[in-house]
Design a protein around this motif. Structure first.
Motif, PDB file in Angstrom:
ATOM      1  N   ARG A   9       0.851  -1.191   0.000  1.00 23.38           N
ATOM      2  CA  ARG A   9       0.000   0.000   0.000  1.00 23.38           C
ATOM      3  C   ARG A   9       0.885   1.239   0.000  1.00 23.38           C
ATOM      4  O   ARG A   9       1.686   1.427   0.919  1.00 23.38           O
ATOM      5  CB  ARG A   9      -0.897  -0.014   1.236  1.00 23.38           C
ATOM      6  CG  ARG A   9      -1.996   1.032   1.248  1.00 23.38           C
ATOM      7  CD  ARG A   9      -3.082   0.711   0.243  1.00 23.38           C
ATOM      8  NE  ARG A   9      -3.723  -0.548   0.493  1.00 23.38           N
ATOM      9  CZ  ARG A   9      -4.753  -0.745   1.323  1.00 23.38           C
ATOM     10  NH1 ARG A   9      -5.232   0.276   2.023  1.00 23.38           N
ATOM     11  NH2 ARG A   9      -5.295  -1.926   1.461  1.00 23.38           N
ATOM     12  N   ALA A  10       0.751   2.074  -1.020  1.00 22.54           N
ATOM     13  CA  ALA A  10       1.565   3.289  -1.144  1.00 22.54           C
ATOM     14  C   ALA A  10       0.892   4.431  -0.390  1.00 22.54           C
ATOM     15  O   ALA A  10       0.614   5.492  -0.941  1.00 22.54           O
ATOM     16  CB  ALA A  10       1.760   3.648  -2.609  1.00 22.54           C
ATOM     17  N   GLU A  11       0.664   4.193   0.888  1.00 19.41           N
ATOM     18  CA  GLU A  11       0.009   5.182   1.739  1.00 19.41           C
ATOM     19  C   GLU A  11       1.081   5.896   2.556  1.00 19.41           C
ATOM     20  O   GLU A  11       1.840   5.253   3.285  1.00 19.41           O
ATOM     21  CB  GLU A  11      -0.999   4.478   2.666  1.00 19.41           C
ATOM     22  CG  GLU A  11      -1.808   5.409   3.523  1.00 19.41           C
ATOM     23  CD  GLU A  11      -2.834   4.650   4.367  1.00 19.41           C
ATOM     24  OE1 GLU A  11      -3.566   5.312   5.114  1.00 19.41           O
ATOM     25  OE2 GLU A  11      -2.894   3.407   4.270  1.00 19.41           O
ATOM     26  N   ASN A  12       1.159   7.196   2.436  1.00 20.75           N
ATOM     27  CA  ASN A  12       2.215   7.958   3.110  1.00 20.75           C
ATOM     28  C   ASN A  12       1.858   8.167   4.575  1.00 20.75           C
ATOM     29  O   ASN A  12       1.615   9.268   5.046  1.00 20.75           O
ATOM     30  CB  ASN A  12       2.424   9.304   2.398  1.00 20.75           C
ATOM     31  CG  ASN A  12       3.674  10.008   2.893  1.00 20.75           C
ATOM     32  OD1 ASN A  12       4.589   9.378   3.400  1.00 20.75           O
ATOM     33  ND2 ASN A  12       3.703  11.327   2.752  1.00 20.75           N
ATOM     34  N   SER A  13       1.829   7.030   5.293  1.00 20.75           N
ATOM     35  CA  SER A  13       1.433   7.059   6.698  1.00 20.75           C
ATOM     36  C   SER A  13       2.623   6.681   7.573  1.00 20.75           C
ATOM     37  O   SER A  13       3.358   5.746   7.272  1.00 20.75           O
ATOM     38  CB  SER A  13       0.282   6.079   6.937  1.00 20.75           C
ATOM     39  OG  SER A  13      -0.009   5.992   8.318  1.00 20.75           O
ATOM     40  N   TYR A  64       8.370   1.286   5.078  1.00 19.50           N
ATOM     41  CA  TYR A  64       7.461   2.384   5.367  1.00 19.50           C
ATOM     42  C   TYR A  64       8.050   3.640   4.754  1.00 19.50           C
ATOM     43  O   TYR A  64       9.192   3.602   4.253  1.00 19.50           O
ATOM     44  CB  TYR A  64       7.240   2.531   6.883  1.00 19.50           C
ATOM     45  CG  TYR A  64       8.494   2.544   7.725  1.00 19.50           C
ATOM     46  CD1 TYR A  64       9.104   3.744   8.100  1.00 19.50           C
ATOM     47  CD2 TYR A  64       9.070   1.361   8.154  1.00 19.50           C
ATOM     48  CE1 TYR A  64      10.247   3.763   8.886  1.00 19.50           C
ATOM     49  CE2 TYR A  64      10.227   1.366   8.943  1.00 19.50           C
ATOM     50  CZ  TYR A  64      10.804   2.568   9.308  1.00 19.50           C
ATOM     51  OH  TYR A  64      11.932   2.578  10.073  1.00 19.50           O
ATOM     52  N   PRO A  65       7.317   4.743   4.695  1.00 16.38           N
ATOM     53  CA  PRO A  65       7.821   5.921   3.987  1.00 16.38           C
ATOM     54  C   PRO A  65       9.231   6.304   4.408  1.00 16.38           C
ATOM     55  O   PRO A  65       9.504   6.520   5.582  1.00 16.38           O
ATOM     56  CB  PRO A  65       6.805   7.010   4.365  1.00 16.38           C
ATOM     57  CG  PRO A  65       5.537   6.265   4.597  1.00 16.38           C
ATOM     58  CD  PRO A  65       5.964   4.972   5.232  1.00 16.38           C
ATOM     59  N   GLY A  66      10.117   6.344   3.439  1.00 15.55           N
ATOM     60  CA  GLY A  66      11.500   6.723   3.700  1.00 15.55           C
ATOM     61  C   GLY A  66      12.428   5.584   4.047  1.00 15.55           C
ATOM     62  O   GLY A  66      13.645   5.770   4.123  1.00 15.55           O
ATOM     63  N   ARG A  67      11.885   4.366   4.256  1.00 17.81           N
ATOM     64  CA  ARG A  67      12.740   3.246   4.651  1.00 17.81           C
ATOM     65  C   ARG A  67      12.395   1.983   3.871  1.00 17.81           C
ATOM     66  O   ARG A  67      11.246   1.536   3.873  1.00 17.81           O
ATOM     67  CB  ARG A  67      12.597   2.943   6.152  1.00 17.81           C
ATOM     68  CG  ARG A  67      13.069   4.028   7.079  1.00 17.81           C
ATOM     69  CD  ARG A  67      14.552   4.324   6.956  1.00 17.81           C
ATOM     70  NE  ARG A  67      15.399   3.269   7.470  1.00 17.81           N
ATOM     71  CZ  ARG A  67      15.886   3.237   8.712  1.00 17.81           C
ATOM     72  NH1 ARG A  67      15.589   4.193   9.581  1.00 17.81           N
ATOM     73  NH2 ARG A  67      16.688   2.263   9.087  1.00 17.81           N
ATOM     74  N   ALA A  68      13.413   1.424   3.238  1.00 13.71           N
ATOM     75  CA  ALA A  68      13.300   0.110   2.593  1.00 13.71           C
ATOM     76  C   ALA A  68      14.678  -0.533   2.649  1.00 13.71           C
ATOM     77  O   ALA A  68      15.302  -0.807   1.630  1.00 13.71           O
ATOM     78  CB  ALA A  68      12.802   0.241   1.154  1.00 13.71           C
ATOM     79  N   ASP A  69      15.169  -0.747   3.885  1.00 13.10           N
ATOM     80  CA  ASP A  69      16.521  -1.276   4.078  1.00 13.10           C
ATOM     81  C   ASP A  69      16.615  -2.724   3.611  1.00 13.10           C
ATOM     82  O   ASP A  69      15.692  -3.512   3.828  1.00 13.10           O
ATOM     83  CB  ASP A  69      16.918  -1.190   5.550  1.00 13.10           C
ATOM     84  CG  ASP A  69      16.945   0.255   6.055  1.00 13.10           C
ATOM     85  OD1 ASP A  69      16.940   1.161   5.207  1.00 13.10           O
ATOM     86  OD2 ASP A  69      16.971   0.465   7.274  1.00 13.10           O
ATOM     87  N   LEU A  70      17.753  -3.049   3.047  1.00  7.67           N
ATOM     88  CA  LEU A  70      18.092  -4.375   2.542  1.00  7.67           C
ATOM     89  C   LEU A  70      17.334  -4.702   1.256  1.00  7.67           C
ATOM     90  O   LEU A  70      16.113  -4.620   1.213  1.00  7.67           O
ATOM     91  CB  LEU A  70      17.827  -5.488   3.564  1.00  7.67           C
ATOM     92  CG  LEU A  70      18.910  -5.671   4.636  1.00  7.67           C
ATOM     93  CD1 LEU A  70      19.069  -4.472   5.514  1.00  7.67           C
ATOM     94  CD2 LEU A  70      18.602  -6.904   5.470  1.00  7.67           C
TER      95      LEU A  70
END
Length: 561
Positions: A328-332, A555-561
């Motif tokens: 879900r591309a929800e900026n929450s 989540y918004p701003g983070r997609a580590d690895l």
């Protein structure tokens, strides 16, 4: 017989004599579970050092070893004569050791320990650089998200991982025992299940545009004059072929001239094709993006739900479920939202809303009982460190029939609440907020609640329209701690009604023609629901942030690895 002997000899030659022998490692959970009954046994264990300390003026060391198989650690004793102790004691060091299980001296907290005779393998750690602290020092859960690749070595994330695993096992067991088939639905889809439009797009147009831009920079598109010159050359070569034929030249000469002509034509074709290359994303004449040039020749997205696709199997195999990642591309940035999360979505043919609610209640209770029976140690850890009522909550939900009330009745009850002021105003037609859901289940009823028959305006197009024309046959399962755990409905099986619902939602019919076919050809009453897997883990463990109950949170701003 000779053939058999030869075959046996050949087989023996492939036994892997040149390979390292298999590691006969036993899990720490098994050692601790057996306790003193295995005293005297020689075993091989492996794990990571939680704490290590030298004793007896450096003559031996105690290592607290964890391999993740359980919450507890195994105390390992290593003499300095066996291995240099300084290489073993740093927190995070991995070791594979062989030794004898012994009963520790009386008065110690361990029921068994391991006296090491051989250190087989060591993965050393630079203690100064290792980001996880040693001993009882703890990083906050928020800080641990910055080292997501190492946080599974901590007690908390390890416990959550084992609980998550058991919930997944219980899910598959429950549906298998109840006659459901597991269906793998696609992650890439061309339809929006929720109609909310908050979807991640899957496209190769950007990479194609970068490739084209680079190519045009290195080799610019041909000009009109270059193409015209190439066409003139084609005419000249064509005239040459005609003259040779008129002069009755040799077949060999004519054939050679034709080859030259064809190459000239191919050059024109290539030039004309390259002249069509334009920098940037391809667009139509009206300025909209030309998705027909994309990989799938149309818009494609990461799925927000496997429900629509799994319905196709329910309308043939009766009882099915899917269990996989959704997006879900929800900026929450709330503690309850992720961009990538897992959903359990069963679908049942010949089932109405009552059947749907019955299945959901049985499933949730099954999960709770499973954890109580299989995860006692980890649940006790959660009670001690995060939520004192976690086990009580599981016991309550597993043994208590769920209350069932209509949305209209729920709103009426909430509007009559005087002892609490809600942040969100309660009125008929709103989507109940988490504070409303939790008040119903934690304060009014003090047990799980299923709310059904919601206003159609706040629910998805595929939910069956009730006879009142205002509500749909939808239901939400509310539980203490998290509020909504499950959302489900009876699906709209009437073709004409479903068509209108799609249009009313502002969606085009074309991407849903296949879905409408399920109503054109042997339509059947059917129902289903979706359980947010991470929400179930929040409910079970008492953890506060959903980012801490999924291995790799996005989540918004983070997609580590």
């Amino acid at each position: 017989m000779a053939t058999d002997a030869a075959a046996a000899a050949m087989a023996a030659s492939f036994l892997g004599d040149d390979l390292e022998p298999a590691t006969a490692r036993i899990r720490i959970r098994e050692v601790l579970a057996a306790g003193a009954a295995r005293a005297g046994d020689r075993v091989v264990v492996g794990g990571w050092v939680r704490t290590g300390r030298e004793q007896g003026k450096g003559s031996f060391a105690f290592l607290e070893l964890s391999d993740g198989s359980c919450a507890a650690t195994l105390q390992v004793i290593v003499d300095a004569a066996v291995h240099p102790l300084a290489r073993l004691t740093a927190t995070g060091t991995s070791v594979l050791v062989e030794g004898e299980i012994k009963e520790p001296p009386e008065g110690t907290k361990q029921n068994v320990e391991l006296k090491v005779s051989r250190v087989l393998e060591v993965g050393e750690v630079d203690a100064a650089a290792y980001p996880l602290p040693k001993g009882k020092v703890k990083l906050t859960l928020e800080k641990l998200r910055d080292v997501v690749h190492l946080r599974s070595r901590t007690n908390t994330i390890g416990a959550v991982a084992r609980i998550r695993h058991q919930l997944a096992c219980a899910t598959h067991r429950f549906f298998d025992e109840n006659g459901f088939l597991y269906v793998h639905t696609p992650i890439i889809t061309t339809s929006d299940c929720e109609g909310a439009g908050e979807m991640f797009q899957v496209t190769t147009l950007f990479s194609q545009a970068e490739k084209t831009d680079k190519e045009l920079k290195e080799n610019p598109a041909p000009s009109c004059s270059e193409i015209e010159a190439a066409k003139v050359l084609v005419k000249e070569k064509g005239d040459a072929v005609a003259q040779l034929k008129a002069a009755k030249a040799s077949k060999q000469d004519i054939s050679a001239a034709v080859d030259v002509l064809n190459r000239a034509k191919e050059t024109v074709s290539r030039l004309e094709e390259r002249s069509k290359l334009k920098p940037g994303i391809p667009r139509r004449d009206d300025g909209s993006i030309a998705f027909e040039n994309d990989f799938f020749k149309r818009q494609a997205f990461l799925t927000v739900s496997g429900q629509l696709q799994v319905e196709t199997y329910a309308c043939a195999l009766s009882s099915v479920y899917t269990f996989g990642p959704t997006f879900r591309a929800e900026n929450s940035h709330t503690s309850r939202h992720l961009a990538e999360f897992w959903m359990v979505e069963p679908e049942i043919a010949f089932a109405n809303l009552q059947d749907d609610m019955n299945c959901a209640e049985k499933y949730v209770q099954y999960l709770c009982k499973w954890l109580l029976n299989r995860c006692q140690e980890d649940m006790e850890f959660m009670v001690k460190n995060y939520d004192k009522s976690a086990i009580e909550r599981l016991e309550l939900v597993s043994s208590t029939p769920f209350v069932r009330i209509s949305y209209t009745k729920a709103v009426e009850l909430l509007k009559n609440v005087t002892e609490k002021k809600f942040d969100n105003k309660v009125e008929w037609g709103i989507d109940l907020a988490s504070e409303h859901e939790r008040y119903l289940t934690e304060d009014i009823f003090k047990k799980p609640v299923i709310v059904y028959n919601y206003p159609k305006g706040i629910k998805a197009f595929y939910m069956r329209l009730n006879d009142d024309g205002k509500t749909v046959a939808a239901m939400d399962v509310l539980v203490p701690k998290v509020g909504e755990l499950i959302g489900g409905s009876q699906r709209e099986e009437r073709l004409d009604v479903l068509k209108q619902r799609i249009l009313d939602a502002g969606l085009p019919l074309e991407p849903y023609e296949w879905y409408l076919d399920l109503r054109r050809f042997g339509s059947v009453k059917h129902s289903g629901f979706g359980l947010g897997f991470e929400r179930m883990i929040l409910f079970a463990t008492g953890m506060e942030n959903i980012r801490d109950v999924i291995p790799f949170p996005r989540y918004p701003g983070r997609a580590d690895l």
